[in-house]
Each structure stands twice: as C-alpha cells, then as structure tokens.
Design an enzyme around this catalytic site. Structure first.
Site, short mmCIF file in Angstrom:
data_model
loop_
_atom_site.label_atom_id
_atom_site.label_comp_id
_atom_site.label_asym_id
_atom_site.label_seq_id
_atom_site.Cartn_x
_atom_site.Cartn_y
_atom_site.Cartn_z
N HIS A 138 -21.36 -23.89 3.99
CA HIS A 138 -21.84 -25.88 3.76
C HIS A 138 -22.84 -26.01 4.42
O HIS A 138 -23.79 -26.27 3.72
CB HIS A 138 -20.20 -25.75 4.09
CG HIS A 138 -20.13 -27.25 3.18
ND1 HIS A 138 -19.81 -27.02 1.00
CD2 HIS A 138 -19.74 -28.61 2.96
CE1 HIS A 138 -19.57 -28.25 1.07
NE2 HIS A 138 -19.78 -29.34 1.80
N GLU A 192 -25.93 -28.33 -1.84
CA GLU A 192 -26.97 -29.26 -1.35
C GLU A 192 -28.71 -28.93 -0.87
O GLU A 192 -28.25 -30.05 -0.03
CB GLU A 192 -26.24 -30.09 -1.20
CG GLU A 192 -24.78 -30.85 -1.67
CD GLU A 192 -24.23 -32.44 -1.46
OE1 GLU A 192 -24.74 -32.46 -0.38
OE2 GLU A 192 -23.16 -32.31 -2.28
N GLU A 321 -18.58 -29.99 -7.20
CA GLU A 321 -18.22 -31.83 -6.04
C GLU A 321 -17.86 -32.80 -7.18
O GLU A 321 -19.30 -33.05 -8.03
CB GLU A 321 -19.16 -32.17 -4.88
CG GLU A 321 -18.80 -31.32 -3.68
CD GLU A 321 -19.52 -31.86 -2.53
OE1 GLU A 321 -19.49 -32.76 -2.90
OE2 GLU A 321 -19.76 -30.66 -1.73
#
Length: 400
Positions: A138, A192, A321
């Site tokens: 993450h 991301e 998300e």
C-alpha cells in the site's frame, strides 16, 4: 483464525466428517468453489469494503514501527468479529491494505516476522468469515526519486534498480507466507503507483512524457512482481492478481502505454482502478454536495468504457477504492451509492468502498476525507441507508 493447537486440529478433523470441508487447517485456507475466470471471479466478489487506515498506517521515523502501528492512525485493533459483521451485512469482499516499508528489519529488506504474522492473522479472520480478501503493497511509494534505502519504490528509470529490489523482496516474502491459501485470497501488486510530488501526480496525462515514462516503468515493476509470485509455487502459481495502471486511475489503465504483464497462468489477472467520481462531489472540500445528472453521466461513461476496454474482452475489473465523503448530505450520498454501485455492476465490475473510520464532519466544517461507514467496534453501519443503497445498486446492476 488463530493458530490451531493439536486438540483444536483434531476437533476440526472430526467436524470434517460431518461437513464437506473444514475452512482452515494448519493456518491455511482450504475453501473451494472459486470461479475459474477473472470476469466470473469479480462477479462473485459482489461488493466490498476496505480495512483502511489500519495495517497500512505508517509514520516517518524508525524503519521497523512494529505491530503497534496498526492502531497508530486511530482505528481499533482488528478483530474476527469485524469481518463476521461485514459478512452478515452483505459485504462479500474485504481489501486489506498493508504497508511494508516501515516493517523492514535488515539490509536484505526482511519483513519483521511479527508484522507478517499479524498480517496473516487478520487475513485469516476475514477468510474464516467467508469473504474474499485482497492484500497489497500500500503506502510503499517513496516521496522522492532518490529515496533512502527501505523507503519503498518510485516509478522512474533512475530509481528502477532500488525499486525492483524492494518490490521483489517484499513479494518474495508475502508470496512465501501466503502460498498455501486458496483463491479466495487475491494479491494486488501496488497501490496508486505514481510520481509523488509531480504536477501530474494524481492524474494520468497521455500527452505528458513523464507520465508515459512512469507508466512504462510501473508495467516493468508489475511484470517482475508477478514473476516472483508465480515462481513461489503453491497456490500462487494460479492465484488471481490485481494490476493497477498509473495512480490506479481508470485513465491510467485505459491508454496505449499500459500493458498487463505476461503471465504463466491463464486468465488470472484483474485490472485494479480507484475512482472517487466525480471528485468535486465525492472528495473535494467544499466542492459540491448535490449529486447531479452531469455526475451520473460521467460515472456511467467511465464504467461503460472500462467494461468495453477490459470486461467485454475477458479481463475482470475491480474498483479497489471508491466512496463519497460526508458533506452532511445523506440523501445525495444515498443516490450516489445506489447509482455508482449499480453502474459498476451493470458493466461487470465490483466496487469496494474505502473506509478510513472517519464518519462525521467535525466542528471545523471541513468535509474532506470523511469516508467512515462501518463501526468496527460495534459491528454496525454508521449510515445503514448508504449500505442499503449500495446493495440495492448492486442488485439492480446484476439484473441488467
């Protein structure tokens, strides 16, 4: 699920005489019945929720921040009851974001064994509740290209070697730890991935050379991570793996530069995107608090394009998300949840709501980052009507 002692294992074996199978054995999931294509798997995942601001929590400072970091961002210690409550409420998938760079204990990027053990325990809680589970790397994107050792990765050619060393070592260890779990456990390579600090950090510009070069490097990283996972053996040889484009945006994947990695397994890759759409409603402060027809058209267009680009060509898509921040506009958020989850499902996509444990607007009136939906202590929903709206949207999308 806790580690089984001999007596518990005997009890589990005895129960297996009466049941088709025992859900856990020796710390490894033994469930079956997972669909055999990425599109079918995503459909079966149905609707999801994120254990946000928990195992992903981190801070600047010591390299190994220990298991206490789990609650350092204000969320409670994760329990098995959280996941059973989620399942009872209709959730079928849980994404468990995990940050690794703040749990490195030596120069070989070795992950703290206590941290790995805690990650396994939390994953097993969720698997035992009957949920699909996604784990990832993450908050491991470094803040600068010339990052210090152990700070993660950065998607530039200059940072390539150090980034590959970090990512492949992390996935070597994660793969080894989880290779006995069946395909209810899904790996997500990165979260991301982007050029932190760049003027195009948060959106992919197809005309920007830096963006295109970064995405090329990201695809290289993803290929190397996938190769590590497949070579680790066990169930990882055939595990489903989620793959994001630049910053995990839809447009960071729907472009000519993004390529899914070559895979020794057949139909086991899923495109991962994040979409808080439209941002002016779903995230920006003050932005707007009304969910407009224009916003509906934008969401519908994005999901239609994702469906045409990937799902209709045989590749599953998961929105890892999404959410709409609280602007004291519950009726408008209900409309957003119903429409958003419905459009996703209509196009064969499963959406997973982001939950950071912050449900209410504070006295300062700032409406950003209030994505708290599920009360993890009481196993109740702060806004039950939002969950109902999302579930109603999923049901409507499945009928279309």
């Amino acid at each position: 699920m806790k580690l089984l002692k001999s007596l518990a294992a005997i009890s589990c074996a005895a129960a297996a005489i009466l049941l088709a199978s025992c859900s856990t054995l020796g710390g490894q999931s033994q469930k079956s019945g997972v669909p055999d294509t990425s599109v079918a798997l995503v459909k079966d995942m149905k609707i999801g929720w994120n254990l946000g601001n928990t195992l992903d929590a981190h801070a600047d400072g010591a390299r190994n921040q220990g298991v206490a970091s789990e609650t350092s961002w204000g969320q409670p210690l994760t329990t098995a009851e959280m996941f059973t409550g989620l399942y009872r409420s209709g959730i079928r998938t849980v994404r468990i974001p995990i940050t690794w760079h703040n749990h490195i204990i030596d120069s070989n990027y070795t992950i703290d064994p206590d941290w790995m053990a805690r990650a396994k325990q939390v994953v097993e809680y969720a698997l035992d509740a009957g949920l699909y589970v996604i784990i990832n790397s993450h908050h491991d994107t470094a803040s600068i290209p010339n990052f210090a050792y152990g700070k993660g990765y950065y998607p530039t050619r200059e940072a390539r070697n150090d980034s590959i060393n970090f990512l492949t070592r992390v996935w070597e260890q994660v793969s080894e730890a989880f290779k006995g779990y069946d395909n209810h456990l899904i790996f997500e390579l990165m979260n991301e991935p982007r050029l932190v600090g760049h003027e195009r950090e948060w959106w992919y510009d197809a005309e920007n050379v830096d963006c295109k070069n970064a995405l090329t490097v990201i695809c290289d990283y993803e290929q190397r991570c996938l190769d590590v996972i497949r070579k680790s053996g066990g169930n990882n040889a055939n595990r489903y793996v989620m793959v994001p484009g630049y910053v995990a945006s839809p447009w960071g994947a729907m472009n000519d530069v993004f390529k899914l990695p070559s895979d020794s397994a057949s139909d086991r890759l899923i495109v991962a995107v994040h979409a808080y759409d439209p941002w002016v409603f779903a995230g920006e402060h003050p932005g707007v608090s009304e969910f407009t027809d224009e916003a509906r058209q934008g969401i519908a267009s994005t999901f239609k394009q994702l469906g045409e680009t990937f799902v209709q060509k045989g590749t599953g898509v998961v929105v890892g998300e999404c959410g709409a921040t609280n602007k004291n506009n519950l009726d408008q958020r209900e409309a957003w949840f119903r429409f958003y989850f419905g459009e996703a499902k209509k196009n064969g996509i499963t959406a997973i709501m982001w939950d950071n444990g912050s449900p209410d607007v504070g006295p300062d009136g700032n409406t950003s980052e209030h994505y708290g939906y599920y009360n993890r202590t009481e196993q109740k929903w702060y806004f039950p009507s939002l969950l109902k709206s999302a579930l109603d949207g999923v049901a409507a999308g499945e009928r279309q």
